[in-house]
Structure formats: C-alpha cells, structure tokens
Design an enzyme around this catalytic site. Structure first.
Site, PDB file in Angstrom:
ATOM      1  N   LYS A 143      -2.211  -3.126  -2.641  1.00 29.65           N
ATOM      2  CA  LYS A 143      -1.449  -4.205  -3.236  1.00 29.65           C
ATOM      3  C   LYS A 143      -2.162  -5.543  -3.049  1.00 29.65           C
ATOM      4  O   LYS A 143      -2.203  -6.366  -3.948  1.00 29.65           O
ATOM      5  CB  LYS A 143      -0.061  -4.290  -2.607  1.00 29.65           C
ATOM      6  CG  LYS A 143       0.687  -5.502  -3.126  1.00 29.65           C
ATOM      7  CD  LYS A 143       2.155  -5.455  -2.855  1.00 29.65           C
ATOM      8  CE  LYS A 143       2.836  -6.564  -3.668  1.00 29.65           C
ATOM      9  NZ  LYS A 143       4.277  -6.577  -3.490  1.00 29.65           N
ATOM     10  N   ARG A 144      -2.704  -5.727  -1.866  1.00 28.33           N
ATOM     11  CA  ARG A 144      -3.342  -6.997  -1.573  1.00 28.33           C
ATOM     12  C   ARG A 144      -4.460  -7.279  -2.582  1.00 28.33           C
ATOM     13  O   ARG A 144      -4.595  -8.370  -3.101  1.00 28.33           O
ATOM     14  CB  ARG A 144      -3.914  -6.967  -0.155  1.00 28.33           C
ATOM     15  CG  ARG A 144      -4.266  -8.328   0.404  1.00 28.33           C
ATOM     16  CD  ARG A 144      -4.673  -8.208   1.874  1.00 28.33           C
ATOM     17  NE  ARG A 144      -5.706  -7.178   2.070  1.00 28.33           N
ATOM     18  CZ  ARG A 144      -6.991  -7.361   1.777  1.00 28.33           C
ATOM     19  NH1 ARG A 144      -7.399  -8.500   1.278  1.00 28.33           N
ATOM     20  NH2 ARG A 144      -7.865  -6.389   1.980  1.00 28.33           N
TER      21      ARG A 144
END
Length: 505
Positions: free
Chosen positions: A252-253
């Site tokens: 996600k990052r």
RNA sequence: GGCGCAUUGGUGUAGUUGGUUAACACGCUGCCCUCUCAAGGCAGAGAUCACGGGUUCGAGUCCCGUAUGCGCUACCA
C-alpha cells in the site's frame, strides 16, 4: 471433513493478495464440501484496528465468500497459547531464556538479521548456542519465581531435519541447524505468531492450510510445533505471491489503493468479475476457459492446478486509463455486458442511488423502461461508475456536455444550430415515435437539406446525451422518447457552453 | 551472509510420462461492419521457452552450474 481458514491480520485494508488466499480457501471448501472459517489475527494490539476487521468482513462479503461458524479472534486465545508454552516447558520441550530482550527497530530488522548472520559466521559462533537451553530446571524455576523476565523458546534438536509435503511446492526439507530455537512467548508473556497460529489451527480443527508463499519456510517451525504438541500436522498448500509490475512486493505504501479490495468495489467492479479475475492469478482451469461463474470455479478448482511462479499484477501508476490490470478491466466490462440483466439492475440501482439519480418509478411503472436503458447502454461500459457518469443523460436532464463532443459534432458545422431545431420540429410530428420512424424522419430531413445523415445523427447524439459516443442513435431517440428528444434538440445549452468555453461570440 | 522458491511473447496462463510450424486470454496493429464509440468478425506483429553446459536420435519439458527476482532468516504477523 475438510476445514480451511482465512486468517488475516487486521492491520489495514484487505489486500488483493489476501483476498485471493481467501478465495482459494473458500473454493477448496466448496469443492470438498468442507468448512471455510475466518480467524482474525489481532495479536498485534498496536497495529490492529476494528475498522480493518470491518473492512475485511465487508470485503469477503462483497466477493461472496461467506464463512462458516463464528469468527475467531486470536487475541481471545492468548491464555491458551501461554498455557501451551508453559506445558512445553514442563515437558522439557521448551525452555526459559533469560537473555535480556534485544532492542529492535522494525524498519531495519531484515538488514540487522543479515548483519548478525554475517558477524556470527565471521566469528565462528553458532547462532543457536544459547546458555539457557541447558539450564538446570531448578535454577530456571528459581529465577522465574524471583521475577526475572524470560522468553520461552522451543528446543530444536541439533541433528536431523524437518520434512513436509507442500501440495503446491512439493516436498520440503530443512536441516535443524538452520532453524533457531524459536521464541514462543515474549518476555512480557505475549504469545508469538508461530505459536498462536499452530494452537489456533489445532483448536479449530484445520485440516488444510492454504496461504501465501511467504509462509513456506516458516512452515518447518510450525511442523515442529505440531509435533511437540502431539497434534497431527495439517496439509499445506502455499500460493505464489502477487507482485507489482516491477516484480517487487505489492504494498500500500508504494502502490496505493490499487492493492486494496475495497477500491474495486468503490470504483464500480462487479464482484463476480473481480472474483473471476483473482481466481486466474496463480491458477488456471483445466480446459482453459477463463470466463467462469462461481459454480464453474468451484467445479474446476483444484489445489493441483495452482502453479508455483509469482504473478505480476499489471497496472500503470499515474495513468488513469490503466489504473489497474487491463485484463481485470476487460473482464469487468465483459461481465457488465453479458451478465443476466436482472443481476445487473440492482447494481445499477445502487450506483444511481449513490449519485441521486435513482427514481422509485424505475422499480415500478418504469421498470421495463429502466431495464431497456441499462441493456442498451451497458454494451460499452467498463465499470458500474459509467452508468452515473457517461450514462447520466439517460437518467437526468441535468447532464454535462463533453467539450470534444461539442467541437467535433456541433461547432464544426454551424448550420447545425438551425438544422437540429428543424429536426426537432419534424420529430415532434412523427407518430408513432419509434427508432424506425425517427430514423426515417431524420434521413428524409437530411436529404431535403442536402446534408449527410451522419451529421444530424452525431449532432443529435451530443444534444441528447452530451457525448460523442454511445449506442445507435435511433435507439436513443426511442428510449429517451419523443418529448425529451425534441426538447433536447431545441436546447441551446451546448451552443452557449461552446461559446463560453471557446470565447467566440 | 545462510537457506528456500521461482524464471514460457508487455501481462495472465497452457504446454501432466522429453517427439511435427510453442497454444489460449488480455493488451497492441490493420481491415470489415457502421451514425460515433464499443462489441463482433477477419488478418497480423510480438517468445533464440533467463543464460551456459550436459544427457539423448531428439529438451520449454531431465541433470549440473550461473544470473536475476522474490521469500524466510524478529521477544513482527
């Protein structure tokens, strides 16, 4: 009876890789007539959130993966996990380690591990040598009784090797000297992952563990634990990982919302389409047919059909047209245009409702009309969102005109400003008003005025729908009806908009 | 550093016991259809099956090595 589980940790949204694991577990349960259980691994109190748990449950629901029995929250079992660890100490299979806890920074763990290994190798130290492993029992108990903090570690034999058969990856072996005595309980009494999973899986009667390949090597430790606990070892099937386009980890990052399952729901995916797409990541049906209903998926699914190499999830960041895998997008469009209309209608209803375009009549008197419109426009839509965006003009008089449509279909031929109202006059007299009669009227007018029919058709399309593209125009006339068609043809709105936008009066 | 796993066109995959021109889907290009855009139909480009050796009459398929990627190696999950 087969009992499988999906065991996510609630530390964020539901990752598509996790969603695929859930799917495969579910498919296997359906296929074998077994049970599919859900366990929330919320032992990391700092990172776990209720919101995340909710989004996981919603995600499963959206994909149509219903779980059996009650949800198990791992944190509720901490006492059992501790008890098991103490029992292993009693039996001499585990020991208290009084070494003070090393300070570790999560971010640099991997690097630290490698450095430590290098240092040990250079100094000729056996990383597994632990002075407390053979500490006499009395002394161990005395120190514990005196309140000295200790971790609990499992004793791994110095000689020999573990072995298990992975259904996907085949026979797996690992020499004991390669496995450090694993920590079961932290010095603060907190049970650790490997212990918790094993105890819970035993408790829940899990027969088949189907999970990501990132757990493959750790499985050896777990096998050892099963044996120490005297429990029978389940079957293991590890799934190839899903990678980012650069073949790196999908996170996600780094990759944002593409990896979150809820994104697909929120951006107009049909659940069945995404489920179908997900099933094809790491698995292929024997007959090669790719469009598969749930029933077909269940029927064709087998763990043996899962292959070993990681799959790349293909998308292009910063390109709105390719925000996710093109095949997923294609499949969604395919579902939208081919699924039974009765199944699609409720989804369109939800979409229109969310955009305040829904009218109760569509469920009553105008139900048939509604179904016809949806059937007409779905042919070229890719997501459910399109029904409220490109499809807006079919459900509301308040719609926008696409700039390129105006310049291409209206402004390029100034005479359309008179021709279209003239067409409106003709259509107003057309009775009955059907696609055939509208076509006849339009073509007659085109001939009279000596212009190509396409000119009027494309102009009409933009006047009636605000778009440069869309279904066959005569169908649109009929579906929108005589009144609205005539009104919109007479409307000067797009002309004004064009003048304002282009600045020429 | 150690150990493990993987490697077929841009992507997802097929190619089960080695045997004709490496198959399918998405995407891409062109044509047809046509009122636009899709869909559909037709045609096409794109793979020295990671690389190097070996076994064999014959290897994408078996063996060895190398490279690359990923995973694990934590008092994270």
């Amino acid at each position: 009876m087969v009992r499988v589980r999906f065991a996510p940790s609630p530390t964020g949204y539901l990752h598509i890789g996790a969603a695929r694991s859930a799917l495969f577990n579910w498919l296997y349960a359906q296929k074998t007539g077994g049970k599919f259980l859900l366990r929330i691994e919320d032992t990391d109190l700092q990172r776990s959130t209720e919101e995340s748990t909710r989004s996981i449950i919603e995600g499963l629901q959206w994909l149509g993966l219903a779980y059996d029995e009650e949800i198990v929250f791992q944190s509720a079992n901490a006492d059992k996990h501790r008890a098991a660890a103490y029992k292993l100490i009693e039996e001499g299979q585990a020991y208290r380690d009084f070494t003070p806890k090393a300070q570790r920074d999560d971010a640099t763990v991997k690097q630290g591990v490698a450095e430590r290994a290098r240092a040990h190798a250079a100094a000729g130290i056996d990383p597994r040598s632990n002075p407390y492993r053979e500490l006499p029992r009395e002394e161990s108990e005395q120190r514990a009784a005196a309140g000295e903090p200790f971790a609990v570690r499992l004793k791994i034999p110095h000689e020999g090797k573990t072995h298990f058969e992975d259904i996907v990856y085949g026979p797996q072996e690992r020499a004991f000297p390669e496995i450090e005595d694993l920590v079961l309980l932290r010095s603060d009494g907190h049970p650790l992952y490997n212990l918790s999973v094993v105890i819970d899986d035993i408790e829940m009667g899990i027969t088949d563990v189907i999970r990501g390949q990132d757990h493959l090597t750790n499985t050896h430790k777990q096998v050892l634990l099963y044996e120490a606990l005297g429990a029978s070892v389940p079957h293991f099937a590890h799934l190839p990982l899903i990678l980012a386009p650069n073949k790196g980890k999908l996170s996600k990052r780094k990759h944002g919302e593409v990896v979150s399952l809820t994104t697909y729901r929120d951006r107009g995916f049909v659940p069945a389409a995404f489920r179908n797409f997900l099933a094809l990541l790491g698995w292929a049906p024997p007959d090669g047919k790719e469009m598969l209903s749930v029933g077909e998926l269940v029927e064709q699914f087998s763990l043996a059909g899962i292959h070993r190499s990681p799959a790349v999830f293909n998308f292009q960041e910063n390109d709105p047209r390719h925000w996710t895998d093109e095949k997923a997008l294609w499949m969604n469009a395919e579902y939208i245009r081919t699924m039974p209309i009765e199944e699609l209608l409720p989804m369109v209803k939800a979409e229109l409702r969310a955009n305040k375009l829904w009218r109760e009549e569509y469920d009553e008197d105008e139900r048939e009309w509604f179904a016809r419109v949806v059937d007409l426009i779905r042919q070229r839509f890719h997501t459910l969102k399109d029904f409220s965006a490109q499809g807006r003009a079919y459900f509301s008089a308040d719609f926008d005109f696409d700039e390129t449509a105006i310049s291409k279909n209206l402004k390029k031929e100034p005479q359309l400003k008179e021709l279209l109202p003239a067409l409106a006059d003709q259509l107003e007299q057309t009775d009955p008003f059907t696609s055939e009669s509208a076509e006849a009227t339009l073509r007659r007018l085109a001939e009279e005025k000596g212009v190509k029919a396409g000119l009027l058709i494309n102009g009409s399309r933009t006047m009636l729908t605000g778009q440069a593209v869309g279904p066959s125009m005569f169908e649109v006339f009929e579906i929108l009806g005589q009144k609205r068609s005539v009104e919109r043809l007479r409307s000067g709105v797009p002309w004004f908009q064009a003048m304002n936008a282009l600045g020429d009066v």
